[in-house]
Design an enzyme around this catalytic site. Structure first.
Site, PDB file in Angstrom:
ATOM      1  N   GLU A 295      31.794  65.735  71.235  1.00 29.76           N
ATOM      2  CA  GLU A 295      31.288  65.604  72.600  1.00 29.76           C
ATOM      3  C   GLU A 295      31.677  64.244  73.157  1.00 29.76           C
ATOM      4  O   GLU A 295      31.769  63.254  72.426  1.00 29.76           O
ATOM      5  CB  GLU A 295      29.771  65.794  72.640  1.00 29.76           C
ATOM      6  CG  GLU A 295      29.366  67.237  72.437  1.00 29.76           C
ATOM      7  CD  GLU A 295      27.871  67.476  72.580  1.00 29.76           C
ATOM      8  OE1 GLU A 295      27.506  68.628  72.872  1.00 29.76           O
ATOM      9  OE2 GLU A 295      27.079  66.523  72.409  1.00 29.76           O
TER      10      GLU A 295
ATOM     11  N   CYS B 103      32.176  57.781  77.821  1.00 30.54           N
ATOM     12  CA  CYS B 103      31.644  57.542  76.482  1.00 30.54           C
ATOM     13  C   CYS B 103      32.375  58.488  75.541  1.00 30.54           C
ATOM     14  O   CYS B 103      32.225  59.714  75.642  1.00 30.54           O
ATOM     15  CB  CYS B 103      30.141  57.803  76.465  1.00 30.54           C
ATOM     16  SG  CYS B 103      29.373  57.600  74.841  1.00 30.54           S
TER      17      CYS B 103
ATOM     18  N   CYS C 270      28.950  62.136  61.992  1.00 27.36           N
ATOM     19  CA  CYS C 270      28.658  60.759  61.582  1.00 27.36           C
ATOM     20  C   CYS C 270      27.893  60.775  60.268  1.00 27.36           C
ATOM     21  O   CYS C 270      26.934  61.530  60.092  1.00 27.36           O
ATOM     22  CB  CYS C 270      27.837  60.028  62.651  1.00 27.36           C
ATOM     23  SG  CYS C 270      27.615  58.267  62.288  1.00 27.36           S
TER      24      CYS C 270
ATOM     25  N   CYS D 239      21.520  57.300  60.859  1.00 21.84           N
ATOM     26  CA  CYS D 239      20.500  56.498  61.540  1.00 21.84           C
ATOM     27  C   CYS D 239      19.393  57.433  62.013  1.00 21.84           C
ATOM     28  O   CYS D 239      19.663  58.493  62.575  1.00 21.84           O
ATOM     29  CB  CYS D 239      21.108  55.744  62.720  1.00 21.84           C
ATOM     30  SG  CYS D 239      22.392  54.559  62.249  1.00 21.84           S
TER      31      CYS D 239
ATOM     32  N   CYS E 285      19.235  58.694  65.830  1.00 19.22           N
ATOM     33  CA  CYS E 285      20.429  59.260  66.446  1.00 19.22           C
ATOM     34  C   CYS E 285      20.589  60.726  66.055  1.00 19.22           C
ATOM     35  O   CYS E 285      20.634  61.058  64.872  1.00 19.22           O
ATOM     36  CB  CYS E 285      21.668  58.463  66.040  1.00 19.22           C
ATOM     37  SG  CYS E 285      23.203  59.087  66.763  1.00 19.22           S
TER      38      CYS E 285
ATOM     39  N   SER F 271      31.465  49.923  69.972  1.00 13.77           N
ATOM     40  CA  SER F 271      30.124  49.694  69.443  1.00 13.77           C
ATOM     41  C   SER F 271      30.089  50.042  67.965  1.00 13.77           C
ATOM     42  O   SER F 271      30.608  51.079  67.543  1.00 13.77           O
ATOM     43  CB  SER F 271      29.117  50.566  70.206  1.00 13.77           C
ATOM     44  OG  SER F 271      27.814  50.411  69.672  1.00 13.77           O
TER      45      SER F 271
ATOM     46  N   LEU G  78      21.696  46.792  66.920  1.00 14.71           N
ATOM     47  CA  LEU G  78      20.807  45.963  66.097  1.00 14.71           C
ATOM     48  C   LEU G  78      19.497  46.700  65.821  1.00 14.71           C
ATOM     49  O   LEU G  78      19.172  47.006  64.679  1.00 14.71           O
ATOM     50  CB  LEU G  78      20.550  44.642  66.805  1.00 14.71           C
ATOM     51  CG  LEU G  78      20.115  43.470  65.942  1.00 14.71           C
ATOM     52  CD1 LEU G  78      21.121  43.178  64.848  1.00 14.71           C
ATOM     53  CD2 LEU G  78      19.891  42.246  66.816  1.00 14.71           C
TER      54      LEU G  78
ATOM     55  N   CYS H  44      22.165  58.360  75.438  1.00 21.84           N
ATOM     56  CA  CYS H  44      22.448  57.606  74.214  1.00 21.84           C
ATOM     57  C   CYS H  44      21.713  58.216  73.025  1.00 21.84           C
ATOM     58  O   CYS H  44      20.500  58.404  73.045  1.00 21.84           O
ATOM     59  CB  CYS H  44      22.023  56.156  74.421  1.00 21.84           C
ATOM     60  SG  CYS H  44      22.292  55.097  72.991  1.00 21.84           S
TER      61      CYS H  44
END
Length: 390
Positions: A112, A125, A132, A136, A139, A224, A248, A368
């Site tokens: 995407e 983006c 991935c 995390c 996410c 990023s 972070l 995000c």
């Protein structure tokens, strides 16, 4: 309550419909590499540059549309190479003008990417991996698991495909042979904040940036990272670099390791040391992205810890109130607006440059942290609220 209080939903990825095309993709080659790949087909000194311009400026998708080349040369190119534009499997337009794209690659993998208009500017983006592996907890992408690295051509093709699809009428003249052109890049920004960790795919990222940087200033491109220290160190050695953003999200190792397993490999002391060595051109700063989660990292005392952590760096902070999603669980909700403002105000009082990211595209799961790459219904908070009212 911790950020580990989450729920997951299992889904099945789309089946691969056909074997991938084995021909090399020309979209991932800069002119000098293109010249070498063409070999004896490069019958003129300018031929590689001519083909590069056709691909990346005129937006040609088929060799037959390169009508400034001899017909026999076009045929030979088509026999040996391919132009790897992705299939636009679906579009998900948001009420705020954002549009999320589900793109299918030549081997059936899906990714995407998001187009975010903002007045006279646009931000794309884009993704660097099909999935991935970092897991995390905040996410959505990580909940669907790891995928493969994207090639340079697959990274570049996202930009070409979306720009061509979203161009306003009359923005670019048709390319001879019927292919649509790619509109000019003025006002366009790119952020590698889609699916995947860019610095775990340097083999694809570096040539893609070389190609993209020929039509878009690297000062308008941001990469990023979740904090892959070896990747940051390699990026630091490049002659030409994009902007650097670092996710972070917590001001101490305990909480950051809880939310971001990569912190166990590259703890804050190691990450910050690498960033203090990172060369910054005049006028540039490192962006620290800080996700705000209610009751977990949003206290004013956390703002003070954050200032202390990044002290001495030329940096700015981008605060991101978390975007809720069903797979993230009930703990993953943003702070109240007044708490976000208090956190921002404290950072400013302590001398930091601070922005708060506006939520865009959350009604189609394009905000995000919400990208999935499997076609499914919108799951953003505004969409859910609308469903309750219906």
């Amino acid at each position: 309550m911790t950020v580990q209080d989450t729920e997951t939903t299992s889904v099945r990825a789309p089946a691969v419909a056909s074997p991938p095309d084995p021909r090399p993709d020309l979209l991932g080659l800069a002119p000098e590499d293109l010249r070498q790949a063409l070999g004896e087909l490069s019958d003129r000194p300018f031929r590689a540059e001519q083909i590069f311009q056709a691909l990346h400026v005129r937006g040609v998708r088929e060799f037959a549309a390169m009508t400034d080349l001899r017909q026999d040369l076009r045929q030979r190119l088509a026999e040996r190479f391919r132009i790897g534009w992705p299939e636009i499997a679906s579009r998900a337009p948001s009420a705020d003008g954002t549009c999320k794209y589900l793109l299918r690659l030549h081997d059936g993998a899906t990714i995407e990417a998001v187009d975010i208009p903002d007045g006279g500017r646009r931000t794309l983006c884009i993704s660097s991996q099909a999935g991935c592996a970092l897991a995390c907890t905040f996410c959505v992408t990580g909940f669907w698991g790891a995928g493969r690295n994207l090639t340079a051509g697959e990274i570049v093709s996202q930009v070409l495909a979306i720009r061509a699809d979203r161009q306003p009428p009359g923005a670019a003249a048709p390319v001879p042979g019927g292919s649509p052109g790619v509109p000019a890049a003025e006002g366009l920004r790119l952020v590698f904040m889609g699916m995947g960790e860019p610095l775990l795919n340097l083999d694809g990222l570096r040539p893609a940036l070389d190609i993209l940087g020929r039509t878009i200033s690297l000062r308008r491109i941001t990469v990023s990272t979740a904090g892959v220290v070896p990747g940051i160190e390699e990026l630091a050695g490049w002659e030409r670099r994009p902007n650097l953003a670092v996710s972070l999200h917590a001001p101490d190792d305990e909480r950051r390791s809880q939310a971001m397993p990569i912190n166990r490999s590259y703890p804050l002391s190691e990450l910050l040391a690498a960033l203090r060595r990172y060369p910054l051109e005049r006028g540039r700063k490192i962006t620290f992205e800080y996700l705000l989660i209610r009751g977990w990292n949003d206290a004013v005392a956390d703002a003070d810890r954050l200032v202390k952590l990044v002290s001495g760096l030329r940096a700015k902070v981008n605060l991101i109130p978390i975007n809720p999603d069903p797979v993230l669980g009930a703990a993953m909700v943003p702070p109240a607006e007044e708490q976000v403002e208090a956190f921002q105000r404290r950072l400013i009082q302590r001398g930091m440059t601070v922005t708060v990211r506006r939520r865009r595209g959350d009604d189609v799961s394009a905000a995000c942290g919400q990208l999935r790459a499997f076609g499914r219904d919108p799951r953003g908070p505004r969409s859910r609220a609308a469903g309750k009212q219906a």
